[in-house]
Design a protein around this motif. Structure first.
Motif, PDB file in Angstrom:
ATOM      1  N   ALA A 165      27.034  54.996  45.503  1.00 50.17           N
ATOM      2  CA  ALA A 165      26.450  53.749  46.004  1.00 50.17           C
ATOM      3  C   ALA A 165      26.597  52.633  44.985  1.00 50.17           C
ATOM      4  N   ILE A 166      26.353  52.944  43.700  1.00 52.76           N
ATOM      5  CA  ILE A 166      26.485  51.937  42.652  1.00 52.76           C
ATOM      6  C   ILE A 166      27.949  51.531  42.486  1.00 52.76           C
ATOM      7  N   GLU A 167      28.831  52.493  42.605  1.00 54.01           N
ATOM      8  CA  GLU A 167      30.262  52.208  42.513  1.00 54.01           C
ATOM      9  C   GLU A 167      30.694  51.248  43.620  1.00 54.01           C
ATOM     10  N   GLY A 168      30.173  51.476  44.825  1.00 54.98           N
ATOM     11  CA  GLY A 168      30.497  50.584  45.933  1.00 54.98           C
ATOM     12  C   GLY A 168      29.962  49.182  45.716  1.00 54.98           C
ATOM     13  N   ILE A 169      28.725  49.071  45.201  1.00 52.00           N
ATOM     14  CA  ILE A 169      28.143  47.753  44.941  1.00 52.00           C
ATOM     15  C   ILE A 169      28.945  47.024  43.873  1.00 52.00           C
ATOM     16  N   ALA A 170      29.351  47.749  42.826  1.00 50.68           N
ATOM     17  CA  ALA A 170      30.163  47.132  41.772  1.00 50.68           C
ATOM     18  C   ALA A 170      31.489  46.625  42.340  1.00 50.68           C
ATOM     19  N   TYR A 171      32.101  47.406  43.205  1.00 50.15           N
ATOM     20  CA  TYR A 171      33.380  47.006  43.807  1.00 50.15           C
ATOM     21  C   TYR A 171      33.222  45.723  44.617  1.00 50.15           C
ATOM     22  N   PHE A 172      32.230  45.698  45.502  1.00 50.68           N
ATOM     23  CA  PHE A 172      32.060  44.527  46.358  1.00 50.68           C
ATOM     24  C   PHE A 172      31.596  43.315  45.548  1.00 50.68           C
ATOM     25  N   THR A 173      30.877  43.532  44.446  1.00 48.62           N
ATOM     26  CA  THR A 173      30.480  42.412  43.592  1.00 48.62           C
ATOM     27  C   THR A 173      31.703  41.756  42.972  1.00 48.62           C
ATOM     28  N   VAL A 174      32.570  42.561  42.390  1.00 46.51           N
ATOM     29  CA  VAL A 174      33.790  42.021  41.793  1.00 46.51           C
ATOM     30  C   VAL A 174      34.664  41.376  42.862  1.00 46.51           C
ATOM     31  N   SER A 175      34.746  42.008  44.025  1.00 43.19           N
ATOM     32  CA  SER A 175      35.563  41.465  45.112  1.00 43.19           C
ATOM     33  C   SER A 175      35.082  40.072  45.517  1.00 43.19           C
ATOM     34  N   GLU A 176      33.771  39.907  45.650  1.00 42.96           N
ATOM     35  CA  GLU A 176      33.232  38.598  46.047  1.00 42.96           C
ATOM     36  C   GLU A 176      33.416  37.572  44.938  1.00 42.96           C
ATOM     37  N   LEU A 177      33.243  37.991  43.695  1.00 47.66           N
ATOM     38  CA  LEU A 177      33.426  37.054  42.589  1.00 47.66           C
ATOM     39  C   LEU A 177      34.876  36.592  42.482  1.00 47.66           C
ATOM     40  N   LEU A 178      35.814  37.502  42.712  1.00 52.07           N
ATOM     41  CA  LEU A 178      37.227  37.110  42.668  1.00 52.07           C
ATOM     42  C   LEU A 178      37.585  36.220  43.856  1.00 52.07           C
ATOM     43  N   GLN A 179      36.931  36.407  44.985  1.00 50.81           N
ATOM     44  CA  GLN A 179      37.143  35.484  46.097  1.00 50.81           C
ATOM     45  C   GLN A 179      36.675  34.082  45.725  1.00 50.81           C
ATOM     46  N   ASN A 180      35.556  33.997  45.015  1.00 50.12           N
ATOM     47  CA  ASN A 180      35.088  32.691  44.555  1.00 50.12           C
ATOM     48  C   ASN A 180      36.077  32.065  43.589  1.00 50.12           C
ATOM     49  N   VAL A 181      36.659  32.887  42.718  1.00 42.96           N
ATOM     50  CA  VAL A 181      37.668  32.384  41.792  1.00 42.96           C
ATOM     51  C   VAL A 181      38.852  31.811  42.569  1.00 42.96           C
ATOM     52  N   SER A 182      39.286  32.520  43.602  1.00 46.50           N
ATOM     53  CA  SER A 182      40.441  32.071  44.390  1.00 46.50           C
ATOM     54  C   SER A 182      40.144  30.782  45.148  1.00 46.50           C
ATOM     55  N   LYS A 183      38.940  30.676  45.700  1.00 44.10           N
ATOM     56  CA  LYS A 183      38.640  29.570  46.614  1.00 44.10           C
ATOM     57  C   LYS A 183      38.083  28.330  45.917  1.00 44.10           C
ATOM     58  N   HIS A 184      37.272  28.508  44.877  1.00 46.31           N
ATOM     59  CA  HIS A 184      36.481  27.382  44.382  1.00 46.31           C
ATOM     60  C   HIS A 184      36.706  27.022  42.912  1.00 46.31           C
ATOM     61  N   SER A 185      37.255  27.917  42.110  1.00 44.82           N
ATOM     62  CA  SER A 185      37.212  27.692  40.663  1.00 44.82           C
ATOM     63  C   SER A 185      38.286  26.746  40.149  1.00 44.82           C
ATOM     64  N   GLY A 186      39.463  26.746  40.791  1.00 45.94           N
ATOM     65  CA  GLY A 186      40.586  25.984  40.257  1.00 45.94           C
ATOM     66  C   GLY A 186      41.145  26.599  38.982  1.00 45.94           C
ATOM     67  N   ALA A 187      40.933  27.902  38.802  1.00 54.06           N
ATOM     68  CA  ALA A 187      41.347  28.578  37.583  1.00 54.06           C
ATOM     69  C   ALA A 187      42.826  28.952  37.644  1.00 54.06           C
ATOM     70  N   THR A 188      43.382  29.221  36.454  1.00 53.66           N
ATOM     71  CA  THR A 188      44.765  29.701  36.370  1.00 53.66           C
ATOM     72  C   THR A 188      44.839  31.152  35.923  1.00 53.66           C
ATOM     73  N   ARG A 189      43.708  31.697  35.475  1.00 58.50           N
ATOM     74  CA  ARG A 189      43.674  33.117  35.116  1.00 58.50           C
ATOM     75  C   ARG A 189      42.217  33.577  35.139  1.00 58.50           C
TER      76      ARG A 189
END
Length: 438
Positions: free
Chosen positions: A348-372
């Motif tokens: 269960a914790i492994e799944g939460i960690a996965y979806f947390t990183v997944s959502e954070l990387l989606q934010n990076v893709s959509k909103h951050s304007g980052a290059t890495r």
């Protein structure tokens, strides 16, 4: 402009150090006022507790004793509310109110039984008894120390009253009839004032030490029990989990209805039309079948994405390292993934960690304007740590309604923590901490 700003900043800094400002500060005034009010409140609480318990105990042989005892406990809780308000106003100590007493059934006797069984009520009684001797000590000590220190410090201003009204030269240090010693020479008066100044400077720390005991008594005896607080937290977390699960189900239903389901319905209609044209226009039917074949591929991809959103197979089969690498590969910016785990956490914790990183990387893709971006996962004792950083524009926040606020609530539901560091201009670092639970 820089010089002007620096000069304004310099002017805003306190001229005197904290040790010299403390005797005249608001905190000293409030804490000393709290100790002064301690005496009447302590006497009132102690007299109420002793009187009501004595009367209730004397009437226990009758029917009135038990209801009167319950009423006495309720009165103690009322006085406890006053003490919490006093500590909140003068000590800046915010102690939550305990949960109200509720009987298991409707009726007076059920409520009386609940009051008598309430540990919070009896802790209020204990506070009234234990606080009284401390009140006497802290009141006498603080008043004596503060009055003496200021009297000595200001002694040069009022020393003249001794020869003018008391027919003596100054403060009598000792007098045994044959010998007398008074503080009356300029040197002795100045020395007394210096001693008074030292005591004045020490008075805030004495008062603060005395009020620390009051803080401990109020927080330990007048607030909700740790068990009640934990139950309340678990109830709140359960609500978050239920709401999250309901939202996920609605999302899955919406994705199926608007995506794969609609595409499959259109596919069935196209295949039906192709079947009708198979004999009349084989070439048109072949084109329609080819288009349907493309729609099948798209529908299958949508179903794979949906299944991955529910629980990716790679996470179950190969763990966080492979699963997060897969997520990183779909990010719009290069992502470096580092997973340092000796063994796998609870599923269960492994799944939460996965979806947390997944959502954070989606934010990076959509909103951050980052290059890495970078993803780091490691273990610290019984906690799973993960950190997602990017070199984007920053300015992210966890205000109500944002995606990060919802993510923080989900982590809190499992005793996790989300910490955001995102100054305007970047970079952004989000650190999450989860229980290992293996």
């Amino acid at each position: 402009m820089a010089t002007d700003y620096g000069s304004r900043t310099q002017l805003q800094r306190p001229i005197l150090p904290t040790a010299l400002r403390a005797p005249f500060g608001l905190r000293m005034v409030k804490e000393f006022a709290y100790l002064l009010l301690n005496l009447p409140m302590g006497i009132l609480f102690f007299v109420y507790v002793v009187t009501m318990l004595s009367v209730s105990a004397g009437l226990l042989v009758t029917f009135l004793g038990i209801p009167l005892l319950a009423a006495a406990l309720v009165g103690c809780r009322g006085l406890g509310a006053v003490e919490r308000a006093r500590a909140r106003a003068l000590l800046d100590l915010d102690v939550a109110s305990p949960l109200p007493v509720r009987g298991e059934k409707a009726g007076l006797m059920s409520w009386v039984g609940a009051v008598l069984k309430s540990g919070v009520s009896w802790r209020h009684v204990l506070y009234g008894i234990l606080h009284f001797p401390w009140v006497m000590f802290s009141f006498v000590t603080s008043v004596t120390f503060v009055v003496t220190s200021w009297s000595l410090f200001l002694y040069p201003l009022w020393q003249w009253t001794f020869p003018a009204y008391l027919d003596q030269d100054g403060i009598a240090v000792f007098s045994d009839g044959s010998r007398e010693f008074y503080v009356d020479t300029p040197f002795e008066i100045a020395a007394a004032s210096v001693v008074g100044l030292v005591l004045v400077l020490a008075s805030p720390w004495l008062v603060r030490g005395l009020t620390t005991v009051d803080r401990l008594l109020v927080a330990g005896l007048l607030g909700p029990s740790k068990l009640a607080t934990r139950v309340s937290e678990l109830e709140s977390d359960r609500g978050v989990v239920v709401d999250t699960a309901a939202a996920d189900l609605r999302r899955i239903e919406r994705d199926l209805h608007d995506g794969a389901q609609a595409r499959l319905v259109a596919l069935a209609m196209d295949l039906g039309l192709a079947k009708e044209k198979l004999l009349e226009d084989p070439e048109a039917a072949a084109r329609m079948v080819d288009e349907a074949h493309g729609e099948v591929k798209v529908a299958l991809q949508e179903l794979r994405d949906l299944a991955r959103g529910i629980h990716p197979a790679v996470l179950t089969d190969r763990g966080l390292d492979a699963a997060l690498s897969s997520v990183a590969s779909r990010c719009t910016v290069p992502v470096q993934v580092e997973v340092d785990l000796a063994h796998r956490p609870a599923a269960a914790i492994e799944g939460i960690a996965y979806f947390t990183v997944s959502e954070l990387l989606q934010n990076v893709s959509k909103h951050s304007g980052a290059t890495r971006a970078t993803v780091d996962v490691w273990q610290v004792e019984t906690r799973l740590m993960l950190q997602v950083s990017d070199n984007g524009r920053g300015g992210a926040n966890t205000s109500a309604g944002s995606g990060l606020a919802g993510l923080a609530e989900r982590l809190d539901a499992v005793d996790g923590i989300l910490v955001l560091d995102s100054p305007v201009g970047g970079p952004t670092t989000v650190t999450a901490e989860l229980p290992w639970r293996k």
